[in-house]
Design an enzyme around this catalytic site. Structure first.
Site, PDB file in Angstrom:
ATOM      1  N   HIS A  17      66.107  91.395  41.968  1.00  0.00           N
ATOM      2  CA  HIS A  17      66.307  90.365  42.746  1.00  0.00           C
ATOM      3  C   HIS A  17      66.509  90.984  44.376  1.00  0.00           C
ATOM      4  O   HIS A  17      65.961  90.035  45.118  1.00  0.00           O
ATOM      5  CB  HIS A  17      67.608  89.669  42.488  1.00  0.00           C
ATOM      6  CG  HIS A  17      67.899  89.137  41.153  1.00  0.00           C
ATOM      7  ND1 HIS A  17      68.973  89.272  40.178  1.00  0.00           N
ATOM      8  CD2 HIS A  17      66.881  88.389  40.439  1.00  0.00           C
ATOM      9  CE1 HIS A  17      68.798  88.501  39.265  1.00  0.00           C
ATOM     10  NE2 HIS A  17      67.559  87.968  39.304  1.00  0.00           N
ATOM     11  N   LYS A  41      71.654  78.698  30.284  1.00  0.00           N
ATOM     12  CA  LYS A  41      72.110  80.429  30.458  1.00  0.00           C
ATOM     13  C   LYS A  41      73.669  80.101  30.421  1.00  0.00           C
ATOM     14  O   LYS A  41      74.234  79.120  31.209  1.00  0.00           O
ATOM     15  CB  LYS A  41      71.711  81.017  31.365  1.00  0.00           C
ATOM     16  CG  LYS A  41      70.332  81.457  31.430  1.00  0.00           C
ATOM     17  CD  LYS A  41      69.618  82.467  32.423  1.00  0.00           C
ATOM     18  CE  LYS A  41      68.337  82.613  32.485  1.00  0.00           C
ATOM     19  NZ  LYS A  41      68.010  83.283  33.721  1.00  0.00           N
ATOM     20  N   ARG A  90      57.646  88.484  36.469  1.00  0.00           N
ATOM     21  CA  ARG A  90      57.757  89.723  36.047  1.00  0.00           C
ATOM     22  C   ARG A  90      56.426  89.717  34.842  1.00  0.00           C
ATOM     23  O   ARG A  90      55.982  90.863  34.403  1.00  0.00           O
ATOM     24  CB  ARG A  90      59.012  90.129  35.118  1.00  0.00           C
ATOM     25  CG  ARG A  90      59.974  90.560  36.101  1.00  0.00           C
ATOM     26  CD  ARG A  90      61.247  90.388  35.335  1.00  0.00           C
ATOM     27  NE  ARG A  90      61.475  88.942  34.765  1.00  0.00           N
ATOM     28  CZ  ARG A  90      62.678  88.729  34.107  1.00  0.00           C
ATOM     29  NH1 ARG A  90      63.601  89.691  34.005  1.00  0.00           N
ATOM     30  NH2 ARG A  90      62.682  87.434  33.678  1.00  0.00           N
ATOM     31  N   SER A 128      68.572  90.203  34.343  1.00  0.00           N
ATOM     32  CA  SER A 128      70.175  90.136  34.283  1.00  0.00           C
ATOM     33  C   SER A 128      70.672  90.239  32.911  1.00  0.00           C
ATOM     34  O   SER A 128      71.626  90.581  32.392  1.00  0.00           O
ATOM     35  CB  SER A 128      70.650  88.572  34.826  1.00  0.00           C
ATOM     36  OG  SER A 128      70.274  88.509  36.058  1.00  0.00           O
TER      37      SER A 128
HETATM   38  O1  PNS Z   1      67.371  82.954  37.514  1.00  0.00           O
HETATM   39  P1  PNS Z   1      67.313  81.614  36.981  1.00  0.00           P
HETATM   40  O2  PNS Z   1      68.355  81.364  35.651  1.00  0.00           O
HETATM   41  O3  PNS Z   1      65.739  81.873  36.285  1.00  0.00           O
HETATM   42  O4  PNS Z   1      67.117  80.562  37.937  1.00  0.00           O
HETATM   43  C1  PNS Z   1      66.970  79.216  37.410  1.00  0.00           C
HETATM   44  C2  PNS Z   1      67.396  78.041  38.484  1.00  0.00           C
HETATM   45  C3  PNS Z   1      68.933  78.234  38.732  1.00  0.00           C
HETATM   46  C4  PNS Z   1      66.611  78.178  39.920  1.00  0.00           C
HETATM   47  C5  PNS Z   1      67.238  76.658  38.004  1.00  0.00           C
HETATM   48  O5  PNS Z   1      67.811  76.553  36.628  1.00  0.00           O
HETATM   49  C6  PNS Z   1      67.694  75.595  38.960  1.00  0.00           C
HETATM   50  O6  PNS Z   1      67.158  75.060  39.760  1.00  0.00           O
HETATM   51  N1  PNS Z   1      68.983  75.295  38.726  1.00  0.00           N
HETATM   52  C7  PNS Z   1      69.640  74.141  39.429  1.00  0.00           C
HETATM   53  C8  PNS Z   1      69.666  72.985  38.704  1.00  0.00           C
HETATM   54  C9  PNS Z   1      68.227  72.070  38.916  1.00  0.00           C
HETATM   55  O7  PNS Z   1      67.750  71.697  40.038  1.00  0.00           O
HETATM   56  N2  PNS Z   1      67.499  71.912  37.635  1.00  0.00           N
HETATM   57  C10 PNS Z   1      66.146  71.602  37.604  1.00  0.00           C
HETATM   58  C11 PNS Z   1      65.153  72.645  37.396  1.00  0.00           C
HETATM   59  S1  PNS Z   1      63.406  71.908  37.114  1.00  0.00           S
END
Ligand code: PNS
Length: 162
Positions: A17, A41, A90, A128
């Site tokens: 990150h 998650k 990745r 993570s």
């Molecule tokens: O590190 P991650 O878990 O891959 O990040 C994913 C994240 C947090 C960017 C995604 O789950 C997100 O955008 N969450 C906020 C809620 C939201 O807008 N969800 C719609 C995504 S299409």
């Protein structure tokens, strides 16, 4: 002024990150690192803890601001007036996930866009989830986590062991 948004759950913030944040910060005037929730998650660290860790790791970068949000990504994208979101990939699996997420976000907000940065070879196996699994079992995670937060992450993950 170009501003980019690097969102993630960052549970916890890894060396991968940090590398994406550093490279994205070089591509813009202002980089917002948004600590958010991923509904698929289960986080070990609270939103506030994850924000504090990201702030500690990125404190030397003058054009990076860390924010926390438990809302929708497109809402902060819109509110902050960002030009694009940045995400690190990745693998091909990551690419598919990112392509789907980008499409969904674009349906919610038509000006939404995303830039994907391939991660560094030597960091490509860090995630993570792996940090949490190895750390919870007492393994050495120091090569995966920035030094600034290594001790607190290790202690916290070990505490969770039953
Ligand atoms: O590190 P991650 O878990 O891959 O990040 C994913 C994240 C947090 C960017 C995604 O789950 C997100 O955008 N969450 C906020 C809620 C939201 O807008 N969800 C719609 C995504 S299409």
């Amino acid at each position: 002024m170009v501003s980019l948004l690097f969102p993630g759950s960052f549970d916890p913030f890894t060396r991968g990150h940090r590398d994406i944040a550093r490279r994205a910060a070089n591509l813009c005037d202002r980089l917002y690192v948004a600590v958010m929730n991923n509904s698929s998650k289960n986080n070990v660290f609270t939103l506030d803890e994850r924000v504090a860790m990201a702030q500690k790791v990125l404190s030397d970068y003058t054009n990076i601001e860390v924010i926390g949000s438990d809302g929708l990504l497109v809402d902060i994208f819109k509110d902050l007036g960002c030009n694009a979101v940045v995400r690190g990939i990745r693998s091909e699996t990551d690419f598919r996930y990112e392509a789907e997420m980008a499409l969904a976000n674009k349906m919610l907000y038509s000006s939404y866009d995303v830039t994907l940065l391939p991660c560094r070879d030597d960091l490509s196996l860090i995630s993570s989830s792996i940090v949490k699994e190895v750390g919870a079992l007492g393994g050495d995670i120091s090569g995966m986590i920035p030094a600034e937060i290594a001790e607190e992450v290790k202690l916290r993950l070990r505490k969770g062991r039953t």
